[in-house]
Write a protein that holds these residues in place. Structure first.
Motif, PDB file in Angstrom:
ATOM      1  N   LEU A  13       0.820  -1.203   0.000  1.00 48.34           N
ATOM      2  CA  LEU A  13       0.000   0.000   0.000  1.00 48.34           C
ATOM      3  C   LEU A  13       0.866   1.270   0.000  1.00 48.34           C
ATOM      4  CD1 LEU A  13      -2.809  -1.118   2.466  1.00 48.34           C
ATOM      5  CD2 LEU A  13      -3.073  -0.672   0.012  1.00 48.34           C
ATOM      6  N   ALA A  14       1.977   1.238   0.703  1.00 47.26           N
ATOM      7  CA  ALA A  14       2.874   2.396   0.727  1.00 47.26           C
ATOM      8  C   ALA A  14       3.442   2.656  -0.668  1.00 47.26           C
ATOM      9  CB  ALA A  14       3.999   2.174   1.733  1.00 47.26           C
ATOM     10  N   ARG A  15       3.852   1.591  -1.360  1.00 47.92           N
ATOM     11  CA  ARG A  15       4.371   1.748  -2.726  1.00 47.92           C
ATOM     12  C   ARG A  15       3.291   2.280  -3.664  1.00 47.92           C
ATOM     13  NH1 ARG A  15       7.071  -2.983  -1.289  1.00 47.92           N
ATOM     14  NH2 ARG A  15       5.424  -4.269  -2.187  1.00 47.92           N
ATOM     15  N   LYS A  16       2.088   1.730  -3.538  1.00 48.16           N
ATOM     16  CA  LYS A  16       0.995   2.161  -4.407  1.00 48.16           C
ATOM     17  C   LYS A  16       0.639   3.621  -4.152  1.00 48.16           C
ATOM     18  CE  LYS A  16      -3.534   1.145  -6.183  1.00 48.16           C
ATOM     19  NZ  LYS A  16      -4.840   0.583  -5.963  1.00 48.16           N
ATOM     20  N   LYS A  17       0.672   4.021  -2.884  1.00 44.01           N
ATOM     21  CA  LYS A  17       0.356   5.408  -2.544  1.00 44.01           C
ATOM     22  C   LYS A  17       1.324   6.363  -3.235  1.00 44.01           C
ATOM     23  CE  LYS A  17      -0.354   8.511   1.363  1.00 44.01           C
ATOM     24  NZ  LYS A  17      -0.357   8.618   2.820  1.00 44.01           N
ATOM     25  N   LYS A  18       2.603   5.978  -3.309  1.00 48.58           N
ATOM     26  CA  LYS A  18       3.612   6.829  -3.938  1.00 48.58           C
ATOM     27  C   LYS A  18       3.472   6.869  -5.458  1.00 48.58           C
ATOM     28  CE  LYS A  18       7.179   6.247  -0.439  1.00 48.58           C
ATOM     29  NZ  LYS A  18       8.489   5.693  -0.127  1.00 48.58           N
ATOM     30  N   THR A  19       3.064   5.764  -6.055  1.00 47.16           N
ATOM     31  CA  THR A  19       3.037   5.692  -7.517  1.00 47.16           C
ATOM     32  C   THR A  19       1.694   6.053  -8.131  1.00 47.16           C
ATOM     33  OG1 THR A  19       2.548   3.322  -7.458  1.00 47.16           O
ATOM     34  CG2 THR A  19       4.874   3.952  -7.597  1.00 47.16           C
ATOM     35  N   GLN A  20       0.610   5.553  -7.572  1.00 49.41           N
ATOM     36  CA  GLN A  20      -0.702   5.722  -8.185  1.00 49.41           C
ATOM     37  C   GLN A  20      -1.699   6.460  -7.299  1.00 49.41           C
ATOM     38  OE1 GLN A  20      -1.380   1.448  -8.388  1.00 49.41           O
ATOM     39  NE2 GLN A  20      -1.313   1.560 -10.616  1.00 49.41           N
ATOM     40  N   GLY A  21      -1.481   6.404  -6.024  1.00 51.39           N
ATOM     41  CA  GLY A  21      -2.469   6.893  -5.076  1.00 51.39           C
ATOM     42  C   GLY A  21      -3.367   5.752  -4.639  1.00 51.39           C
ATOM     43  N   LEU A  22      -4.065   5.961  -3.550  1.00 50.11           N
ATOM     44  CA  LEU A  22      -4.918   4.912  -2.981  1.00 50.11           C
ATOM     45  C   LEU A  22      -6.386   5.293  -3.114  1.00 50.11           C
ATOM     46  CD1 LEU A  22      -3.008   4.240   0.373  1.00 50.11           C
ATOM     47  CD2 LEU A  22      -2.838   2.929  -1.748  1.00 50.11           C
ATOM     48  N   THR A  23      -7.210   4.266  -3.236  1.00 52.27           N
ATOM     49  CA  THR A  23      -8.652   4.475  -3.185  1.00 52.27           C
ATOM     50  C   THR A  23      -9.012   4.763  -1.726  1.00 52.27           C
ATOM     51  OG1 THR A  23      -9.184   2.169  -2.731  1.00 52.27           O
ATOM     52  CG2 THR A  23      -8.999   2.797  -5.066  1.00 52.27           C
ATOM     53  N   PRO A  24     -10.181   5.315  -1.474  1.00 51.98           N
ATOM     54  CA  PRO A  24     -10.581   5.556  -0.077  1.00 51.98           C
ATOM     55  C   PRO A  24     -10.569   4.270   0.768  1.00 51.98           C
ATOM     56  CG  PRO A  24     -11.984   6.813  -1.541  1.00 51.98           C
ATOM     57  CD  PRO A  24     -11.134   5.926  -2.415  1.00 51.98           C
ATOM     58  N   SER A  25     -10.982   3.157   0.205  1.00 53.90           N
ATOM     59  CA  SER A  25     -10.982   1.914   0.987  1.00 53.90           C
ATOM     60  C   SER A  25      -9.548   1.438   1.258  1.00 53.90           C
ATOM     61  CB  SER A  25     -11.793   0.823   0.290  1.00 53.90           C
ATOM     62  OG  SER A  25     -11.222   0.475  -0.946  1.00 53.90           O
TER      63      SER A  25
END
Length: 60
Positions: A13-25
């Motif tokens: 999730l940390a990697r995804k947050k940096k690259t794409q952003g996270l969905t609210p869920s």
């Protein structure tokens, strides 16, 4: 101790947050996992501190 699967998910999730952003869920999942991780860390750290014995040197 937190399971290996949960640690991997935190990192994912940390990697995804940096690259794409996270969905609210996903952001909520990340928040909950971090809270759980910190609770385990604090408990482990406190247990470790509780077992420390201070021995003072004799200054004669």
């Amino acid at each position: 101790m937190l399971s290996q699967a949960k640690l991997q998910r935190i990192n994912e999730l940390a990697r995804k947050k940096k690259t794409q952003g996270l969905t609210p869920s996903e952001a909520e999942e990340q928040r909950l996992l971090r809270e759980e991780y910190l609770a385990v860390f604090r408990k482990t750290f406190r247990d470790h501190l509780d077992r420390i014995t201070v021995v003072e040197a004799d200054h004669h």
